[in-house]
Enzyme design. Sequence first.
Site, PDB file in Angstrom:
ATOM      1  CG  HIS A 642      -0.375   0.354   2.511  1.00 50.19           C
ATOM      2  ND1 HIS A 642      -0.035  -0.593   3.448  1.00 50.19           N
ATOM      3  CD2 HIS A 642      -0.074   1.556   3.072  1.00 50.19           C
ATOM      4  CE1 HIS A 642       0.451   0.014   4.528  1.00 50.19           C
ATOM      5  NE2 HIS A 642       0.441   1.318   4.317  1.00 50.19           N
ATOM      6  CG  ASP A 694      -0.347  -3.920   2.597  1.00 48.53           C
ATOM      7  OD1 ASP A 694       0.308  -3.514   1.620  1.00 48.53           O
ATOM      8  OD2 ASP A 694      -0.642  -3.212   3.585  1.00 48.53           O
ATOM      9  N   GLY A 786       3.150   6.232   8.976  1.00 56.00           N
ATOM     10  CA  GLY A 786       4.584   6.362   8.766  1.00 56.00           C
ATOM     11  C   GLY A 786       5.342   5.112   9.122  1.00 56.00           C
ATOM     12  CB  SER A 788       2.823   1.966   6.164  1.00 56.21           C
ATOM     13  OG  SER A 788       1.590   2.346   6.721  1.00 56.21           O
ATOM     14  N   GLY A 789       4.822  -0.671   6.277  1.00 59.33           N
ATOM     15  CA  GLY A 789       5.900  -1.373   5.601  1.00 59.33           C
ATOM     16  C   GLY A 789       7.007  -1.830   6.521  1.00 59.33           C
TER      17      GLY A 789
END
Length: 838
Positions: A642, A694, A786, A788-789
């Site tokens: 995403h 994701d 922030g 994310s990932g």
Amino acid sequence: MYSARYGNDGSHHERIDFVTGKEKVPSKKKTAIIIGVLVAALVVAAVVAFLIWFFVFKDGSGLTLSYRREPSVKVFSGHMMLVDEPYDQKLEDTSSTEFTDLARKLEAQLESNYQKDDFLQKYYTKSVITAFSEGVIAYYWSQFDVPVDDLERLPELSEERVLEVLEAGIKESRAIQPTAIKIREITASDTDARMARNPGAPDECFSTLEATENEQEFTSPGYPTAYPAKSRCQWQIRAFESDVISVSFPFFNIEDDCKDDFVAIYDSLSPDDSQTITEKCGQRPPTNPLAVVSSGNIMLINLITDTDVQQPGFLAVYKAIPKSVAKKCGGVLTDNKGVIQSPQHPSFYPPATDCKWTIEVPSGQKVRLKFTMFRMKEPGVDVRQCHKDYVEVMGVKYCGEMTSLTLTSSTNDLTVLFHSDESYTDKGFKAEYSAFDPKNPCPNEFACVSDKCISPKLKCDGWNDCGDMSDEKDCSCTKDQFLCGNGLCKPKIWVCDRVNDCGDGSDEKSCSCGANEWRCGNGMCLSQDVVCNGKQDCTDGSDEASCTTAPGVCSEFTFKCKSGDCVNKVNAECDLVNDCSDGSDEDICNCGTRPYKLNRIVGGQNAELGEWPWQVSLHFQTSGHACGASILSPKWILSAAHCFVTNSPDNLIAANWLSYSGMQDQYKHVGVAKRAIRNIIPHPNYNRMTFDYDIALLELSEPLEFTNTIQPICLPSSSHVFPAGIGCWVTGWGAMREGAGAAQLLQKASVKIINDSVCNTVTEGQVTSRMLCSGVLAGGIDACQGDSGGPLVCFEESGKWFQAGIVSWGEGCARRMKPGVYSRVTKFREWIRKEINV
């Protein structure tokens, strides 16, 4: 990152004869039995004889087992205080006549004392005087060699016996040897024989240093390449009598096994255990350097290395500082708030130091003392007694390591005492004090019994936020809560989730399945027949997770070797055991390690440099940090789809992204590896509406070089199990709270893997099998925008860190009953291998 809180082997074959009735003669049967017994006895005797030969006379050496034992070398070290002996500065020069003459006399006296004891004189080898200091104090060691045949007498060669003989010799010499050097006091300590250095030997790794007010340096041999094996090095450091010695190690990398390789530092010129300041090994980050201070004007540093794997060693910086400055502490404090700390904090406090603070606030008020850092750990100390180093407040002594400690006075003044004895120091403490009104100790907050103040929202939420359980007492459970046997209130959805949430097990007591049923990890009861049938009957796969099926039978719950064989063992990969015949379960395990040796510092959740070396910061165009990622290999990193598959096509253009590895501070790029992104591979099944699948792989423009702060994380196999309740860590530069901006420093938060059924309930059925929940259902700890990932990583008993999840989505940040949702990495292991062969 939001972190507000944080019977028969069948091998013997008998001959079977078929006979007629006439041939069935009892006497023959008995004879056969007797013969069989004799044969068996002969076989046993032969086996025993072989074993004796193999272990005792193996290789034709003719050596018995007793001769295979090693002789023992015992060393005792200490110091002697001499009487009426003038101190000559030349005694500090080990090559001087003055040093040699006095040393030889003392060595002869030591030998004479040992010779008077029949037991000690039998094994005594030699004594060596290693140094002198003002006083006059002489430092020595004595060696005893015990042969193999006498090893059973080794316990008799003790500190107590050596010291008793030496003290008796001192008394005798005073009475009958007027010409002998008078000794007022002597010590003896059992010492590692590798510490025994002879300053007079030309081939010794031995140095004498003089500390001044200016910083000077010394290094381990071979630095910065590698120290040699079997190093036995010693540095004697001196300063003026009015000074103490400060030594810090800006670089410290010693093999992480303190039994073989270590640096030992002494508040003496002798390696006397009773004068040990500290003993360290491993690798320390620049943000947490080793720094020590002596109590007087002498210090001894020893380097011992025995492993074949050599590390770079150390760089040491030393200087002299006035004793009055080094030990300055205590006083009368009258401000309404302030800070007190142990001397030299955050460096190690000096040995043999006492401090006293008296805090006085206006009449009618009280004093709250909150420790933000508390570390006084020492080998062999019972933290309930605190008989060595301690902080004493209101008659109670505190020592060890504590994550939180808040104390309040009963009056308007408070006395704080700090004491360190002569051995083993640590980082000490830092505490904030403040005045408060006892009628309203926590304005707009809940007051714990300990007078710690917490948010009123944390009252009766099932979590021990106060530390003393006072926020969870006298609670009335709501309709959504379960009343535990101990009176605590816990969310009902935690009942029968195979995690002891109550603490007394009452939430799991009524969860047993029937006699012929199997209980899944999520509490569901199924027929026993479902276990190990090769099918996933439990939603969490627990019915197939640890089966012992026939060799070669594979399922999604077994670890698949490269040879095609399967191992029915939970988390077989990288557990330091070769489960696959081809060793493939252990051949990709150069991952998930943190080179730096890190201390756990209480207070705050800023990550230390090198604490999470697989963490990556992804910057988008000129906007700065946008997403997190983790290092898989020199050329590949892992993130969330995403971050790239959005309404804007620009996010999928690799040239718009930069990766930063080895970063802690977004504004500091020293030692950080900056790489452009060459290729972005989001999972083809990624769903922007549900966040299913994701996950994304990113190829770097050029490979990374692994360093102390840049390391790959271990990828779990598809059969790897991260059980509910296990503690893991999520990291990132995301928002510190919902709606706030990104963090400057890398943040970390401890979270728990949440049971799948609970996860499905709190997300209202929005999770798929490719997702997992982790966090704290009470709220207060979570990933945020922030992050994310970024990686969710868990520590295994093998010593490796594995990535369990990728920060994917969540409802807000750290909201109550709204945990973070992560992409489940185990579900994508084969896709990752197929795409990048990692």
